[in-house]
Design a protein around this motif. Structure first.
Motif, PDB file in Angstrom:
ATOM      1  N   THR A 157       0.833  -1.196   0.000  1.00 37.11           N
ATOM      2  CA  THR A 157       0.000   0.000   0.000  1.00 37.11           C
ATOM      3  C   THR A 157       0.869   1.247   0.000  1.00 37.11           C
ATOM      4  O   THR A 157       0.562   2.241  -0.638  1.00 37.11           O
ATOM      5  N   LEU A 172      -2.208   3.201   8.351  1.00 37.63           N
ATOM      6  CA  LEU A 172      -2.812   2.268   7.401  1.00 37.63           C
ATOM      7  C   LEU A 172      -4.092   1.669   7.978  1.00 37.63           C
ATOM      8  O   LEU A 172      -4.355   1.759   9.174  1.00 37.63           O
ATOM      9  N   GLU A 183      -3.690  -3.724   4.955  1.00 37.23           N
ATOM     10  CA  GLU A 183      -2.735  -3.039   4.085  1.00 37.23           C
ATOM     11  C   GLU A 183      -1.302  -3.413   4.460  1.00 37.23           C
ATOM     12  O   GLU A 183      -1.014  -3.729   5.607  1.00 37.23           O
ATOM     13  N   ARG A 219       2.301  -6.109   7.538  1.00 35.12           N
ATOM     14  CA  ARG A 219       0.853  -5.967   7.317  1.00 35.12           C
ATOM     15  C   ARG A 219       0.172  -5.510   8.591  1.00 35.12           C
ATOM     16  O   ARG A 219       0.455  -6.037   9.672  1.00 35.12           O
TER      17      ARG A 219
END
Length: 80
Positions: free
Chosen positions: A7, A31, A35, A77
């Protein structure tokens, strides 16, 4: 190439401990769940630092780490 889409990319090349982890945390906070943040670092210590941070931080998962040509790339993540 990676099998996940990033991202955002965070460039912390030239920065040493603890800045790669500090900047990674700041970027991850921005985020949304699912993402992936790509972190580009030149500090070899970032391999263990970011892995340790991800292991001890709820809501993040270290997806992958790649080392090559003096560049350490981390994929983190956000899970929450």
């Amino acid at each position: 190439m990676t099998e996940y889409e990033t991202t955002e990319t965070l460039d912390v090349k030239g920065q040493n401990c603890p800045m790669p982890v500090v900047k990674t945390k700041q970027s991850i906070d921005g985020l949304t769940s699912g993402e992936v943040l790509e972190v580009l670092a030149t500090d070899s210590g970032s391999m263990s630092d970011i892995a340790g941070w991800a292991d001890s931080t709820p809501g993040v998962e270290l997806v992958d780490q790649v080392e090559g040509d003096g560049l350490y790339t981390h994929y983190v993540r956000k899970t929450e």
